[in-house]
Motif scaffolding. Structure first.
Motif, PDB file in Angstrom:
ATOM      1  N   ARG A  48       0.237   4.116   0.007  1.00 48.14           N
ATOM      2  CA  ARG A  48      -0.243   5.274   1.175  1.00 48.14           C
ATOM      3  C   ARG A  48       0.733   5.368   2.227  1.00 48.14           C
ATOM      4  O   ARG A  48       1.155   6.291   2.677  1.00 48.14           O
ATOM      5  CB  ARG A  48      -1.670   4.922   1.623  1.00 48.14           C
ATOM      6  CG  ARG A  48      -2.787   5.550   0.568  1.00 48.14           C
ATOM      7  CD  ARG A  48      -4.098   5.001   0.934  1.00 48.14           C
ATOM      8  NE  ARG A  48      -4.244   3.881   1.400  1.00 48.14           N
ATOM      9  CZ  ARG A  48      -5.570   3.071   1.677  1.00 48.14           C
ATOM     10  NH1 ARG A  48      -6.414   3.796   1.950  1.00 48.14           N
ATOM     11  NH2 ARG A  48      -5.285   1.660   2.183  1.00 48.14           N
ATOM     12  N   ILE A  56      -2.605   8.568  -7.995  1.00 49.56           N
ATOM     13  CA  ILE A  56      -1.963   7.355  -9.046  1.00 49.56           C
ATOM     14  C   ILE A  56      -3.236   6.779  -9.482  1.00 49.56           C
ATOM     15  O   ILE A  56      -4.106   6.240  -8.766  1.00 49.56           O
ATOM     16  CB  ILE A  56      -1.056   6.479  -7.767  1.00 49.56           C
ATOM     17  CG1 ILE A  56      -0.251   7.416  -7.041  1.00 49.56           C
ATOM     18  CG2 ILE A  56      -0.545   5.505  -8.484  1.00 49.56           C
ATOM     19  CD1 ILE A  56       0.958   6.490  -5.901  1.00 49.56           C
ATOM     20  N   ASP A  98       0.791  -1.243  -0.099  1.00 56.35           N
ATOM     21  CA  ASP A  98      -0.103  -0.015  -0.035  1.00 56.35           C
ATOM     22  C   ASP A  98       0.828   1.488  -0.086  1.00 56.35           C
ATOM     23  O   ASP A  98       1.218   1.520   1.044  1.00 56.35           O
ATOM     24  CB  ASP A  98      -0.898  -0.106   1.174  1.00 56.35           C
ATOM     25  CG  ASP A  98      -1.762   1.010   1.237  1.00 56.35           C
ATOM     26  OD1 ASP A  98      -1.706   2.178   0.351  1.00 56.35           O
ATOM     27  OD2 ASP A  98      -2.865   0.933   1.846  1.00 56.35           O
ATOM     28  N   ASP A 128      -0.377  10.114  -2.177  1.00 59.04           N
ATOM     29  CA  ASP A 128      -1.675  10.237  -2.241  1.00 59.04           C
ATOM     30  C   ASP A 128      -2.345   9.407  -3.526  1.00 59.04           C
ATOM     31  O   ASP A 128      -1.892   9.575  -4.497  1.00 59.04           O
ATOM     32  CB  ASP A 128      -1.835  11.584  -2.787  1.00 59.04           C
ATOM     33  CG  ASP A 128      -3.458  12.262  -2.626  1.00 59.04           C
ATOM     34  OD1 ASP A 128      -4.161  11.311  -2.691  1.00 59.04           O
ATOM     35  OD2 ASP A 128      -3.816  13.405  -2.902  1.00 59.04           O
ATOM     36  N   THR A 129      -3.085   8.351  -2.818  1.00 51.23           N
ATOM     37  CA  THR A 129      -3.286   7.446  -4.114  1.00 51.23           C
ATOM     38  C   THR A 129      -4.378   8.003  -4.948  1.00 51.23           C
ATOM     39  O   THR A 129      -4.869   7.208  -5.876  1.00 51.23           O
ATOM     40  CB  THR A 129      -3.785   5.988  -3.421  1.00 51.23           C
ATOM     41  OG1 THR A 129      -4.746   6.194  -2.265  1.00 51.23           O
ATOM     42  CG2 THR A 129      -2.517   5.247  -2.916  1.00 51.23           C
ATOM     43  N   ARG A 130      -4.961   9.201  -4.452  1.00 52.91           N
ATOM     44  CA  ARG A 130      -6.009   9.624  -5.669  1.00 52.91           C
ATOM     45  C   ARG A 130      -5.329  10.201  -6.878  1.00 52.91           C
ATOM     46  O   ARG A 130      -5.716  10.546  -7.746  1.00 52.91           O
ATOM     47  CB  ARG A 130      -6.787  10.803  -5.052  1.00 52.91           C
ATOM     48  CG  ARG A 130      -7.872  10.304  -3.846  1.00 52.91           C
ATOM     49  CD  ARG A 130      -8.395  11.633  -3.014  1.00 52.91           C
ATOM     50  NE  ARG A 130      -7.215  12.332  -2.386  1.00 52.91           N
ATOM     51  CZ  ARG A 130      -7.251  13.246  -1.527  1.00 52.91           C
ATOM     52  NH1 ARG A 130      -8.443  13.668  -1.353  1.00 52.91           N
ATOM     53  NH2 ARG A 130      -6.238  14.135  -1.221  1.00 52.91           N
ATOM     54  N   TRP A 171       1.434   8.062 -12.483  1.00 58.06           N
ATOM     55  CA  TRP A 171       1.566   8.836 -11.388  1.00 58.06           C
ATOM     56  C   TRP A 171       1.605  10.214 -11.482  1.00 58.06           C
ATOM     57  O   TRP A 171       2.433  10.796 -12.410  1.00 58.06           O
ATOM     58  CB  TRP A 171       2.965   8.354 -10.594  1.00 58.06           C
ATOM     59  CG  TRP A 171       3.228   7.248 -10.061  1.00 58.06           C
ATOM     60  CD1 TRP A 171       2.943   6.013 -10.682  1.00 58.06           C
ATOM     61  CD2 TRP A 171       3.617   6.740  -8.749  1.00 58.06           C
ATOM     62  NE1 TRP A 171       3.254   4.928  -9.943  1.00 58.06           N
ATOM     63  CE2 TRP A 171       3.695   5.458  -8.688  1.00 58.06           C
ATOM     64  CE3 TRP A 171       4.183   7.600  -7.782  1.00 58.06           C
ATOM     65  CZ2 TRP A 171       4.047   4.632  -7.543  1.00 58.06           C
ATOM     66  CZ3 TRP A 171       4.601   6.845  -6.461  1.00 58.06           C
ATOM     67  CH2 TRP A 171       4.721   5.479  -6.209  1.00 58.06           C
ATOM     68  N   GLU A 174     -12.462   9.854  -5.433  1.00 59.53           N
ATOM     69  CA  GLU A 174     -11.439   8.560  -5.778  1.00 59.53           C
ATOM     70  C   GLU A 174     -11.179   8.672  -7.348  1.00 59.53           C
ATOM     71  O   GLU A 174     -12.024   7.923  -7.994  1.00 59.53           O
ATOM     72  CB  GLU A 174     -12.076   7.165  -5.325  1.00 59.53           C
ATOM     73  CG  GLU A 174     -12.085   7.074  -3.766  1.00 59.53           C
ATOM     74  CD  GLU A 174     -10.653   6.683  -3.388  1.00 59.53           C
ATOM     75  OE1 GLU A 174     -10.370   7.170  -2.213  1.00 59.53           O
ATOM     76  OE2 GLU A 174      -9.815   6.013  -4.120  1.00 59.53           O
ATOM     77  N   LEU A 213      -6.043   0.415  -5.747  1.00 60.00           N
ATOM     78  CA  LEU A 213      -4.638  -0.281  -5.938  1.00 60.00           C
ATOM     79  C   LEU A 213      -4.527  -1.408  -5.211  1.00 60.00           C
ATOM     80  O   LEU A 213      -5.366  -1.708  -4.190  1.00 60.00           O
ATOM     81  CB  LEU A 213      -3.618   0.867  -5.531  1.00 60.00           C
ATOM     82  CG  LEU A 213      -3.567   2.131  -6.048  1.00 60.00           C
ATOM     83  CD1 LEU A 213      -2.642   3.107  -5.198  1.00 60.00           C
ATOM     84  CD2 LEU A 213      -3.197   2.019  -7.415  1.00 60.00           C
TER      85      LEU A 213
END
Lengths: 459, 459
Positions: free
Chosen positions: A66, B184, A64, B180-182, B164, B448, B453
């Motif tokens: 994050r 990626i 993860d 910040d997975t928003r 990314w 989102e 992921l």
């Protein structure tokens, strides 16, 4: 009699092997994609006379992001840049046989071997995850199928490395003869997974074959290692397990016509080093306090195959069967560790955070050296895969404090006596299969030994 | 008003572009697989303030290795080692879209771009030869099919580079948030040739996208270049042909929403340099005398598609049609050259030996500079792809004698003003498609944006 000597590999991973390393004040997470970081690590390892450095790899964003510093560099591309700033240390990269073509892999490792003057090694993996399969548009092949492909893959790659004999290049300028095509061989390989004509378009690597390394400890993995590998990385938690693995793997070699000394077994060890035991414990505790349970829970859930939520943290690991199809050795290790030490999930996460199942040893340089010596002298290891918790600091401490102690005990070299990875590991340079065949035959008139070579316009 | 400036790329090829270079006393053929040779070349090119160095590639041993120094290093692996010893110069490697997977290619170029601090470029080829197909176990795909695959390949690779966003990495150590997975994004690409989930497991390259380069001059090739390429290498024998190609390619850009200045056109030129014209002619003659006709005959036979034997040498090229399926532009160029100048096969081989169809210019530094200036100022070139006949000497002569003359004429830079390849070429850094989309929308509550992921155990 020659003294048996330890072999040490530095396993380089971002800013450290501990999953919370990126949060620790001793690291700089921005170094994850900075080549100077890795060049510094390689130079430190070479200053410590280590045999090699090693980079793991996967073909998907796993874990993860994050909560961990992920998204680094592709290993083979990186290793050439490390070759450029070092002279002796071996350079080992992970490359998958499941999502690659043998021609590319043979050529890239041959090139790295030329570029480094004979210091390239290939850690062969078969890529177990579904996430990787989805980046290549295929269903994840079953475990046995992946190993069947890997076996044929190795056959083709070693044939490609042998396709130029060592003396194929004549370079007769006045006569206008560059290469002797009787010493460059087509393969005409026609197998189940691959059809490859060859020859390779890169001449024979300085080491003959770049070193073959393997790290899977499943049944198929061990058999594959016994057949092909020259060094094996493995996760072993206890001396008994280490000895059992060592004896098991070495006993499998004979049926492939190999001797026990043809394969080095290097268990992983994450050394948390302090100048006093207290200082080491303090660093261990600092790292433990930076752990984000959600990160470890997700990793553990994926590994054991059940969803573990936050409310599971202070209970024992639920009762789950050890064996699965594909026999994931890491899964077995983790479940057995939890059971053996009767750990809650939280304590298990703490034990896994340092080395993902590899052994973590915390103490003074002498205590670390004691552990290394015990395993080395009691049939569990030919050397170690060193996994520092934080980088570069943890590697510096190992090189500056543990290595001198190992040298003092006569266990480790005090100078390099080779410039190749095979030389560092004390392993022979393989002869080309063609040279070997030719040597076996009585010398007869030179014939057209190879297939016809193609003649085409280079772009 | 800004002065329009030349762009110069050094095309590095073994010990020289002339097919007999390896036989000339000024070269050392053993350097073919010696990384120090290429590092020296890159340093010379950087000393001359050139924009970039470039390595061609093929995936088979092509050309007759009995008579030429073949079997060198894989370009991408080599370029990392060149990145390590240079600071400014761009690094362009050839990689095929026909025998690779987009995930690997995106990742390796992203890694090279990180390693070099934004100096990576990809020369996109589709691999025309049958010999290459036979190393990958498939029938050679037809011309149009290769370009269709290449088009989807580019779509996937650029999506992976954008997966990314630039600001995806937060690295909040105290809060425990790395990325910040928003920002990626999964691709979930489902096309005709590829299914790729993504995201990439290497963060966005410093240049956004490594520079895209292309060199095919067929109809499909030109259309592909107009759509994707930012620099185009091309073989043009006459100023008229050069102008026609330049105008044609630039006129194709508008329909892809691109401006003429978004693509640099760099014709190849092999400069045979002497401090006097006589000295240049002498070097040309020395090289010509080292030509092995059998080598050139085989290359030419393959290119034009008929078997030419030694007894054809002193006759004109037989009458053969220019156009074929696939429209090989190099074949057309060679047949037209022979007809236009009424050359015997032997004289044609002499003309091809220096640059395989690229223009050879023999003379003093001023005469070379005149040629460069004429093409540059008359709508045939934005710069040149420099192909020295012998290496390293020919590149040194260019850098030490032609570059100062070009600087004196105000045509070429006198200092680097950038540390990236895009910067050297004066090209913009592309924004991520996600950032662009976001900028176009009114800022709303962050949602989102990306796909879920995967969370899995890293090995």
């Amino acid at each position: 009699m020659t003294t048996r000597r330890l072999h040490l590999n530095a396993f380089l991973m971002g800013v450290g092997h501990h999953e919370a390393a990126w949060r620790h004040p001793r690291t700089e997470p921005a170094r994850l994609t900075d080549v100077r970081h890795y060049q510094e690590l390689a130079r430190i390892a070479e200053r410590g006379l280590l045999d090699s450095v090693f980079l793991a790899d996967g073909l998907a964003l796993q874990g993860d992001v994050r909560h961990n510093a992920l998204g680094g560099l592709e290993p083979l591309t990186l290793l050439s840049a490390l070759a450029a700033v070092t002279d002796h240390i071996g350079l080992i990269a992970t490359v998958s046989t499941t999502y690659n073509e043998p021609f590319h892999v043979a050529r890239k490792f041959a090139s790295l071997d030329h570029i480094s003057g004979g210091r390239a090694g290939w850690n062969i993996v078969t890529s177990a995850s579904e996430a990787e399969a989805r980046n290549f548009g295929i269903e994840r092949p079953a475990h046995a199928e992946r190993y069947a492909r890997a076996t044929e893959f190795l056959d083709v790659v070693t044939k490609l490395w042998d396709s130029w004999e060592d003396d194929a290049i004549v370079a007769d300028r006045s006569g206008g003869h560059y290469a002797d095509t009787r010493r460059i061989h087509a393969l005409d390989h026609e197998g189940v997974h691959f059809r490859v004509r060859g020859p390779l378009n890169t001449s024979r690597p300085p080491q003959g074959h770049p070193l073959l390394v393997q790290a899977g400890s499943s049944e198929d993995g061990k058999e594959f290692a016994a057949r092909f590998a020259e060094a094996v990385f493995t996760a072993q938690q206890t001396l008994d397990d280490g000895r059992e693995f060592y004896t098991d793997l070495k006993s499998r070699l004979a049926k492939y016509g190999r001797r026990p000394e043809d394969v080095l077994i290097l268990p992983g060890i994450s050394p948390i080093i302090g100048s006093t035991e207290h200082e080491a414990r303090r660093l261990e505790k600092e790292l433990e306090e930076l752990i984000i349970p959600a990160y470890g829970l997700a990793q553990l859930s994926h590994l054991v195959g059940i969803d573990l939520a936050e409310d599971a943290l202070d209970r024992p690991l639920p009762d789950i069967p050890v064996e699965t199809e594909g026999a994931q050795s890491r899964r077995k290790l983790v479940i057995e560790l939890a059971r053996r030490e009767n750990l809650t999930v939280r304590r298990l996460l703490g034990r896994l955070a340092g080395g993902r199942g590899h052994r973590v040893v915390t103490g003074t340089p002498e205590q670390i050296a004691d552990q290394i010596q015990t395993w080395f002298e009691n049939g569990a290891a030919d050397g170690f895969n060193i996994m520092p918790p934080v980088l570069p600091g943890g590697l510096e401490h190992f090189v500056d404090h543990v290595v001198p102690e190992l040298q003092f005990r006569g266990l480790f070299r005090t100078a390099y006596d080779s410039r190749t990875l095979r030389g560092n590991y004390g392993l022979e340079r393989p002869a080309s299969r063609h040279a070997a065949r030719e040597a076996a035959e009585t010398a007869t008139a030179a014939g057209e030994a190879g297939g016809r070579l193609d003649v085409a316009v280079a772009s």
